[in-house]
Design an enzyme around this catalytic site. Structure first.
Site, PDB file in Angstrom:
ATOM      1  N   SER A  25       0.813  -1.222   0.000  1.00  0.00           N
ATOM      2  CA  SER A  25       0.000   0.000   0.000  1.00  0.00           C
ATOM      3  C   SER A  25       0.842   1.266   0.000  1.00  0.00           C
ATOM      4  O   SER A  25       0.335   2.338  -0.361  1.00  0.00           O
ATOM      5  CB  SER A  25      -0.931   0.019   1.222  1.00  0.00           C
ATOM      6  OG  SER A  25      -1.923  -0.979   1.111  1.00  0.00           O
ATOM      7  N   THR A  69      -1.648   4.670   3.112  1.00  0.00           N
ATOM      8  CA  THR A  69      -2.475   5.384   2.137  1.00  0.00           C
ATOM      9  C   THR A  69      -2.696   6.841   2.515  1.00  0.00           C
ATOM     10  O   THR A  69      -2.514   7.721   1.662  1.00  0.00           O
ATOM     11  CB  THR A  69      -3.805   4.648   1.926  1.00  0.00           C
ATOM     12  OG1 THR A  69      -3.526   3.290   1.559  1.00  0.00           O
ATOM     13  CG2 THR A  69      -4.625   5.291   0.831  1.00  0.00           C
TER      14      THR A  69
END
EC number: 3.1.3.1
Length: 671
Positions: free
Chosen positions: A226, A287
């Protein structure tokens, strides 16, 4: 002085040995002993600021051993545009002087056999880094590193076309972390009723006019994480697993790797727009933090929170003035102590910069819309939607955001956080607009845990949030000037393959018989999640299942997982599918005890599921929506959004809201 080398055969052996490397490599983006960072085949937005690093490697031992481990400290590098005259880096970017030579060493294992034998290869490095430069003219640039008496490494860079007109005033980027088309399909089946094969209602994203797909692989591996996938979405540059906003180098310091300007850094520098991040994860997770973070290691949580507030401190770099709205979990990085940067109280640090600070939903909803806002609502990640609404007894954990030994129960969900962020950003962005990233983080986190219902519950929460956000934008009369993008950063190998009769499965004594409860093809039947059950009412609205625990449940799984038990259906408590014994992971007999054992397909050290190669969907509506159709790289999501925001400039634009700096031309650097 370097000896003159005429070792073509040795050099051929060195480069040929790299072709067999896979699990481990000396340096993923550098197949030769001369490394150009950013490497070959990279794209840039005109005016996007970045760092350059050159490394020359001299392995002391192993199959790549070269020059007795002595790197060439007198290497040179040039850059040219579209076949023009090569010039030194300092001359081309108008730098006052050459940077200092840096030296270090690192070690790595050439393959699994070397790791088993505990025989690492040691590499000595000579390096230079050129900080904060930019390329302004579209075209092809050739960078050449010269070293070891005639050896060369060449990188070709492409600067994309100019785009200076702002077509969207606002951008809202929803990220379903780990979300795939298969998960969206399953979530739709859970929450929306069909009659004779026809859905009576649909997901909010089903109404988006444009659908595309993005390829998620990283720069040096085909399975991503991620961190670098978020960086690709926010910078237009792929990176390495665990890296945020940088191209990974081999230096000892994870904070000195070559940086790349992110979309919110450019947006604030050029237009002075407001920006924010909302996540159901801890806010220092990959993120959300990748919007402002620059580090080779995503685990540098405290440093990354400080960067979000204060910007990069160890080098001259673009400032964003901090996020205007910043909501999520992760109190561990804000409470003064071992989890925060330098042990500081970051609630206080944000407050000093003029932020309102909310520690629960009640405070969040009453926070002023004209003031910057920080909202941290628990330690670690926010509890998932299912536990907040269906199994609230699971909230009885010590996760209070003050650090007190009590549960955090007055919790906002993704919808409340996102709608509040829109109010604040709309107010503070004014005529310059805003950028908001809103992440449903636990789609991914629960897929890792093989807790499919909890993952799909959070996906439905995100869809419900999107629906409510569109209504909010209509009321604010800004829907038509707002680009909304919905996508993921990567996927998991999840799918539904039938249904399972939980009553029949529970009645069976042996594990093989339990598998006969699974209905495939004509025996899969219809979804019972949308059928009312007497005495069951969650009060969660029309966009969620009426019954999370029917007799016939979805039979689903992933392509890569550890050993575990499966009985399908929802669990009253969050899953922990494995347990550790002697460093290896085994079936947790307390998890799904009435299920049957499924043998794993992963290394025995893996405790949970992993990411997969799959392309992920991209939904778009609003200004520039037509550019998001088709199949493209994850970096192209950045370029599509950046072009819509008018961020591709052919001159140095600084300080926001049209305050322009100087320096037109092909390239410009800053000391």
């Amino acid at each position: 002085m370097l000896p003159r080398l005429d070792l073509a055969a040795v050099w051929l052996a060195v480069t040929a040995s790299l072709a067999s490397a896979q699990t481990y490599r000396r340096f993923g983006t550098c197949p030769t002993l001369g490394c150009v960072i950013p490497p070959d085949q990279q794209d840039f937005l005109p005016g996007q600021e970045f760092d350059i690093r050159f490394e020359v490697h001299a392995p002391k031992n192993g199959s790549e051993a070269f020059n007795n481990g002595v790197p060439d400290e007198k290497f040179t590098a040039t850059i040219s545009k579209d076949g023009g005259r090569p010039r030194s880096i300092a001359e081309f970017f108008k730098l006052r002087s050459e940077p200092a030579l840096e030296k270090w060493d690192f070690s790595y294992f050439e393959d699994l056999f070397a790791e088993d034998a505990k025989t690492p290869s040691v590499v000595n490095v000579a390096s230079k880094a050129y900080r904060r430069v930019a390329l302004y003219e579209p075209g092809t640039y050739t960078v050449t590193l010269n070293y070891f008496s005639g050896k060369k490494t060449t990188a070709e860079w492409t600067v994309r076309p100019l785009a200076t007109k702002k077509k969207a005033k606002n951008v809202i980027f929803f990220i379903g972390d780990g979300m795939t088309t298969n998960m969206i399909t399953a979530a739709r089946l859970l929450a929306h009723k069909t009659v004779n094969g026809k859905y009576q209602t649909l997901l909010s994203i089903d109404d988006f006019p444009v659908l595309g797909h993005q390829m998620t692989h990283s720069i040096d591996t085909f399975i991503t994480d991620s961190a670098n996938s978020a960086s690709a979405l926010y910078t237009g540059h792929k990176s390495t697993v665990n890296a945020l906003g940088v191209y990974a180098d081999t230096s000892p310091d994870p904070q000195d790797d070559p940086k790349v300007e992110t979309i919110v850094e450019m947006l604030f520098r050029i237009w002075g727009s407001a920006w924010g991040a909302v996540s159901t994860a801890f806010i220092a997770d990959a993120t959300p933090i990748a919007l402002s973070g620059h580090s080779r290691l995503r685990s540098q949580y405290g440093v990354l929170i400080d960067q979000a507030l204060n910007g990069v401190q160890n080098y001259s770099w673009t400032k964003t003035n901090g996020p205007d709205a910043y909501f999520g979990g992760g109190a561990d990085q804000f409470i003064a102590g071992p989890g925060s940067y330098q042990g500081k109280d970051y609630y206080a640090e944000f407050a000093k910069k003029g932020y309102s600070v909310s520690l629960n939903k009640t405070a969040l909803l009453s926070a002023p819309n004209d003031q910057k806002a920080l909202g941290i609502f628990c330690k670690n990640n926010l509890p998932v939607w299912i536990d907040r609404h269906i199994f609230p007894e699971n909230l009885e954990i010590n996760n209070d955001p003050t650090g007190a030994a009590k549960p955090a129960k007055d919790l906002p969900g993704l919808k409340e956080m996102t709608l509040k962020a829109v109010d604040i950003l709309h107010n503070r962005g004014g005529k310059e607009g805003f950028f908001l990233m809103s992440e449903a983080a636990s789609i991914d986190k629960q897929m890792h845990a093989l807790d499919y219902d909890r993952a799909l519950g959070d996906l439905l929460e995100m869809d419900d949030t999107i629906r409510a956000t569109i209504e909010k934008l209509k009321k604010l009369r800004i829907l038509d000037e707002t680009l909304i993008v919905v996508s993921a950063d990567h996927g998991h190998g999840f799918d539904v393959f039938g249904s399972s009769d939980t009553k029949y499965a529970d009645a069976q004594e042996d594990e093989r018989s339990k598998r006969n409860a699974i209905g495939v093809y004509q025996n899969s039947g219809l979804s019972q999640y949308t059928e009312p059950k007497p005495g069951v009412s969650y009060g969660t609205g029309a966009n969620f299942p009426m019954n999370w625990d029917p007799r016939y449940v979805l039979a689903a799984g992933v392509g890569a997982a550890p050993d575990r038990r499966e009985d399908f259906g929802i669990g009253a408590t969050p899953r922990a599918p494995t347990t550790s014994r002697g460093g290896d992971m085994y079936v947790n007999d307390k998890d799904r005890p009435n299920g049957f054992v499924v043998n794993g397909t992963l290394p025995t050290s893996e405790a949970q599921g992993v990411h997969s190669l799959t392309d992920v969907p991209v939904y778009a509506r609003g200004p520039c929506q037509e550019t998001f159709g088709g199949t493209y790289s994850n970096i192209d999501v950045f370029y599509k959004i950046a072009n819509c925001l008018g961020l591709a400039h052919g001159r140095n634009v600084t300080e926001g809201a049209g305050k322009h700096g100087h320096g037109k031309g092909k390239g410009k650097g800053r000391d």
